[in-house]
Scaffold this motif. Structure first.
Motif, PDB file in Angstrom:
ATOM      1  N   GLU A  96       0.836  -1.217   0.000  1.00  0.00           N
ATOM      2  CA  GLU A  96       0.000   0.000   0.000  1.00  0.00           C
ATOM      3  C   GLU A  96       0.864   1.258   0.000  1.00  0.00           C
ATOM      4  O   GLU A  96       0.532   2.252  -0.648  1.00  0.00           O
ATOM      5  N   LEU A  97       1.969   1.224   0.732  1.00  0.00           N
ATOM      6  CA  LEU A  97       2.864   2.392   0.743  1.00  0.00           C
ATOM      7  C   LEU A  97       3.517   2.577  -0.630  1.00  0.00           C
ATOM      8  O   LEU A  97       3.655   3.703  -1.118  1.00  0.00           O
ATOM      9  N   ALA A  98       3.879   1.458  -1.264  1.00  0.00           N
ATOM     10  CA  ALA A  98       4.475   1.551  -2.597  1.00  0.00           C
ATOM     11  C   ALA A  98       3.469   2.152  -3.584  1.00  0.00           C
ATOM     12  O   ALA A  98       3.818   3.017  -4.400  1.00  0.00           O
ATOM     13  N   ALA A  99       2.211   1.706  -3.474  1.00  0.00           N
ATOM     14  CA  ALA A  99       1.175   2.223  -4.381  1.00  0.00           C
ATOM     15  C   ALA A  99       0.970   3.723  -4.146  1.00  0.00           C
ATOM     16  O   ALA A  99       0.809   4.507  -5.091  1.00  0.00           O
ATOM     17  N   GLU A 100       0.990   4.120  -2.884  1.00  0.00           N
ATOM     18  CA  GLU A 100       0.825   5.544  -2.537  1.00  0.00           C
ATOM     19  C   GLU A 100       1.984   6.362  -3.132  1.00  0.00           C
ATOM     20  O   GLU A 100       1.774   7.446  -3.699  1.00  0.00           O
ATOM     21  N   CYS A 101       3.193   5.838  -3.033  1.00  0.00           N
ATOM     22  CA  CYS A 101       4.369   6.539  -3.575  1.00  0.00           C
ATOM     23  C   CYS A 101       4.247   6.667  -5.092  1.00  0.00           C
ATOM     24  O   CYS A 101       4.450   7.744  -5.658  1.00  0.00           O
ATOM     25  N   ARG A 102       3.869   5.568  -5.748  1.00  0.00           N
ATOM     26  CA  ARG A 102       3.731   5.603  -7.220  1.00  0.00           C
ATOM     27  C   ARG A 102       2.656   6.578  -7.649  1.00  0.00           C
ATOM     28  O   ARG A 102       2.816   7.313  -8.615  1.00  0.00           O
ATOM     29  N   ALA A 153       3.856  10.022  -7.438  1.00  0.00           N
ATOM     30  CA  ALA A 153       4.795  10.289  -8.537  1.00  0.00           C
ATOM     31  C   ALA A 153       4.020  10.559  -9.823  1.00  0.00           C
ATOM     32  O   ALA A 153       4.321  11.506 -10.557  1.00  0.00           O
ATOM     33  N   GLU A 154       2.978   9.746 -10.078  1.00  0.00           N
ATOM     34  CA  GLU A 154       2.198   9.933 -11.305  1.00  0.00           C
ATOM     35  C   GLU A 154       1.469  11.268 -11.311  1.00  0.00           C
ATOM     36  O   GLU A 154       1.275  11.871 -12.354  1.00  0.00           O
ATOM     37  N   GLY A 181       2.658  13.890 -10.195  1.00  0.00           N
ATOM     38  CA  GLY A 181       3.667  14.948 -10.304  1.00  0.00           C
ATOM     39  C   GLY A 181       4.012  15.608  -8.985  1.00  0.00           C
ATOM     40  O   GLY A 181       4.497  16.744  -8.953  1.00  0.00           O
ATOM     41  N   LEU A 182       3.767  14.904  -7.876  1.00  0.00           N
ATOM     42  CA  LEU A 182       3.981  15.521  -6.560  1.00  0.00           C
ATOM     43  C   LEU A 182       5.410  15.374  -6.043  1.00  0.00           C
ATOM     44  O   LEU A 182       5.803  16.040  -5.092  1.00  0.00           O
ATOM     45  N   LEU A 183       6.179  14.464  -6.674  1.00  0.00           N
ATOM     46  CA  LEU A 183       7.560  14.283  -6.213  1.00  0.00           C
ATOM     47  C   LEU A 183       8.459  15.287  -6.929  1.00  0.00           C
ATOM     48  O   LEU A 183       8.310  15.497  -8.126  1.00  0.00           O
ATOM     49  N   GLU A 184       9.368  15.876  -6.191  1.00  0.00           N
ATOM     50  CA  GLU A 184      10.258  16.880  -6.783  1.00  0.00           C
ATOM     51  C   GLU A 184      11.708  16.500  -6.585  1.00  0.00           C
ATOM     52  O   GLU A 184      12.039  15.864  -5.580  1.00  0.00           O
ATOM     53  N   PRO A 185      12.561  16.919  -7.527  1.00  0.00           N
ATOM     54  CA  PRO A 185      13.985  16.592  -7.391  1.00  0.00           C
ATOM     55  C   PRO A 185      14.504  17.004  -6.017  1.00  0.00           C
ATOM     56  O   PRO A 185      14.257  18.124  -5.566  1.00  0.00           O
ATOM     57  N   ALA A 186      15.171  16.072  -5.358  1.00  0.00           N
ATOM     58  CA  ALA A 186      15.620  16.317  -3.988  1.00  0.00           C
ATOM     59  C   ALA A 186      16.785  17.294  -3.982  1.00  0.00           C
ATOM     60  O   ALA A 186      17.616  17.286  -4.888  1.00  0.00           O
ATOM     61  N   GLY A 187      16.845  18.120  -2.963  1.00  0.00           N
ATOM     62  CA  GLY A 187      17.960  19.055  -2.819  1.00  0.00           C
ATOM     63  C   GLY A 187      19.037  18.458  -1.932  1.00  0.00           C
ATOM     64  O   GLY A 187      18.868  17.405  -1.327  1.00  0.00           O
ATOM     65  N   VAL A 188      20.120  19.150  -1.853  1.00  0.00           N
ATOM     66  CA  VAL A 188      21.215  18.752  -0.970  1.00  0.00           C
ATOM     67  C   VAL A 188      21.452  19.924  -0.045  1.00  0.00           C
ATOM     68  O   VAL A 188      21.615  21.046  -0.505  1.00  0.00           O
ATOM     69  N   GLY A 189      21.428  19.685   1.269  1.00  0.00           N
ATOM     70  CA  GLY A 189      21.583  20.802   2.207  1.00  0.00           C
ATOM     71  C   GLY A 189      20.223  21.272   2.681  1.00  0.00           C
ATOM     72  O   GLY A 189      19.233  20.557   2.586  1.00  0.00           O
ATOM     73  N   PHE A 210       8.793  10.149   0.891  1.00  0.00           N
ATOM     74  CA  PHE A 210       8.920   9.136  -0.152  1.00  0.00           C
ATOM     75  C   PHE A 210      10.087   9.559  -1.031  1.00  0.00           C
ATOM     76  O   PHE A 210      10.315  10.758  -1.246  1.00  0.00           O
ATOM     77  N   ALA A 211      10.805   8.565  -1.557  1.00  0.00           N
ATOM     78  CA  ALA A 211      11.873   8.873  -2.505  1.00  0.00           C
ATOM     79  C   ALA A 211      11.789   7.900  -3.671  1.00  0.00           C
ATOM     80  O   ALA A 211      11.603   6.698  -3.474  1.00  0.00           O
ATOM     81  N   LEU A 212      11.884   8.445  -4.865  1.00  0.00           N
ATOM     82  CA  LEU A 212      11.891   7.619  -6.065  1.00  0.00           C
ATOM     83  C   LEU A 212      13.188   7.881  -6.817  1.00  0.00           C
ATOM     84  O   LEU A 212      13.474   9.032  -7.176  1.00  0.00           O
ATOM     85  N   TYR A 213      13.974   6.827  -6.991  1.00  0.00           N
ATOM     86  CA  TYR A 213      15.203   6.917  -7.776  1.00  0.00           C
ATOM     87  C   TYR A 213      14.903   6.348  -9.156  1.00  0.00           C
ATOM     88  O   TYR A 213      14.637   5.141  -9.268  1.00  0.00           O
ATOM     89  N   PRO A 214      14.944   7.179 -10.206  1.00  0.00           N
ATOM     90  CA  PRO A 214      14.753   6.620 -11.544  1.00  0.00           C
ATOM     91  C   PRO A 214      15.939   5.718 -11.907  1.00  0.00           C
ATOM     92  O   PRO A 214      16.974   5.746 -11.217  1.00  0.00           O
ATOM     93  N   VAL A 215      15.785   4.940 -12.978  1.00  0.00           N
ATOM     94  CA  VAL A 215      16.874   4.069 -13.433  1.00  0.00           C
ATOM     95  C   VAL A 215      18.160   4.894 -13.547  1.00  0.00           C
ATOM     96  O   VAL A 215      18.147   5.988 -14.112  1.00  0.00           O
ATOM     97  N   GLY A 216      19.240   4.397 -12.988  1.00  0.00           N
ATOM     98  CA  GLY A 216      20.544   5.062 -13.108  1.00  0.00           C
ATOM     99  C   GLY A 216      20.824   6.090 -12.032  1.00  0.00           C
ATOM    100  O   GLY A 216      21.956   6.538 -11.881  1.00  0.00           O
ATOM    101  N   ALA A 217      19.793   6.482 -11.259  1.00  0.00           N
ATOM    102  CA  ALA A 217      20.013   7.515 -10.235  1.00  0.00           C
ATOM    103  C   ALA A 217      20.757   6.921  -9.043  1.00  0.00           C
ATOM    104  O   ALA A 217      20.687   5.726  -8.777  1.00  0.00           O
ATOM    105  N   PHE A 218      21.454   7.774  -8.329  1.00  0.00           N
ATOM    106  CA  PHE A 218      22.214   7.330  -7.155  1.00  0.00           C
ATOM    107  C   PHE A 218      22.266   8.473  -6.157  1.00  0.00           C
ATOM    108  O   PHE A 218      21.771   9.577  -6.422  1.00  0.00           O
ATOM    109  N   TYR A 219      22.840   8.195  -4.996  1.00  0.00           N
ATOM    110  CA  TYR A 219      23.082   9.239  -3.992  1.00  0.00           C
ATOM    111  C   TYR A 219      24.500   8.987  -3.499  1.00  0.00           C
ATOM    112  O   TYR A 219      24.770   7.965  -2.869  1.00  0.00           O
TER     113      TYR A 219
END
Ligand code: OGA
Ligand code: MN
Length: 207
Positions: free
Chosen positions: A36-42, A45-46, A48-56, A112-121
């Motif tokens: 259910e949490l995964a579905a909520e995150c997806r 994301a669909e 458009g509520l997730l935004e690129p994460a900042g640093v700092g 929530f955090a979504l890493y697209p293919v190839g993304a890293f931290y």
């Protein structure tokens, strides 16, 4: 659902933190709640509520894709019942940590955090230079059937150059002392979802 503060799973996390500063619980949540949490995150994301994460933080907040490539949305109480259920569990853990280790944890902030293919931290420590309230990091994974060849491991840098790689498998919770354990997220060949948060101490303020 109320979770007793002496639940064996919570006490195991306490013991691990006291002994070595980190804990990995592969089956922290029932599968249904993780799904259910995964579905909520997806869904977020669909929409458009997730935004690129900042640093700092604050003025120092920068979006630097060379450092982290995930998109996030903070969770707030009352937004959705599934998140509230998770927050209640997390609060039971907070109380147990306070009772057993006297950590004085005042609250929890998580996203929530979504890493697209190839993304890293890239390698980092979860404490801001200007704000040391973050005490304990808690990362919950939301990925179904993750395989080692998908990459995306959480790499913890432990003592004496030792590293530990953890698969971001759905239902697994990783908890560690925010100031002590450097870590990174390796790039993955499939989308990678998590719910990452921090227990914070009260800030110092004048009387
Ligand atoms: C973070 C982080 C780890 C992970 O968001 O600070 O280190 O495995 N996340 O998602
Ligand atoms: Mn981190």
């Amino acid at each position: 659902m109320s979770i007793p503060a002496n639940h064996p799973l919570l006490l195991r996390i306490v013991d691990d933190l006291a002994d070595r500063g980190w804990s990995q619980q592969n089956i922290f949540l029932p599968q249904g709640l993780t799904a259910e949490l995964a579905a909520e995150c997806r869904e977020r994301a669909e929409r458009g509520l997730l935004e690129p994460a900042g640093v700092g933080r604050g003025d120092a907040l920068l979006v630097r894709e060379g450092v982290r490539g995930d998109s996030i949305q903070w969770i707030e109480p009352g937004q959705s019942s599934v998140c509230d259920r998770y927050l209640a569990i997390v609060d039971a853990l907070r109380q147990t940590l306070n009772q057993q280790l006297y950590l004085g944890l005042a609250d929890f902030e998580g996203h929530f955090a979504l890493y697209p293919v190839g993304a890293f931290y890239a390698r980092h420590v979860d404490r801001f230079r200007d704000d040391d309230r973050r005490s304990i990091s808690a990362v919950l994974y939301l990925n179904d059937r993750w395989l080692p060849e998908h990459g995306g491991q959480l790499r913890l840098y432990l003592n004496e150059g030792q590293t530990l790689d953890i698969e971001p498998q759905g239902g697994c919770l990783v908890v560690f002392r925010s100031a002590d354990i450097a870590h990174e997220v390796l790039p993955a060949s499939r989308e990678r979802l998590s719910l990452t948060g921090w227990f914070r101490r009260r800030g110092d303020s004048p009387l």
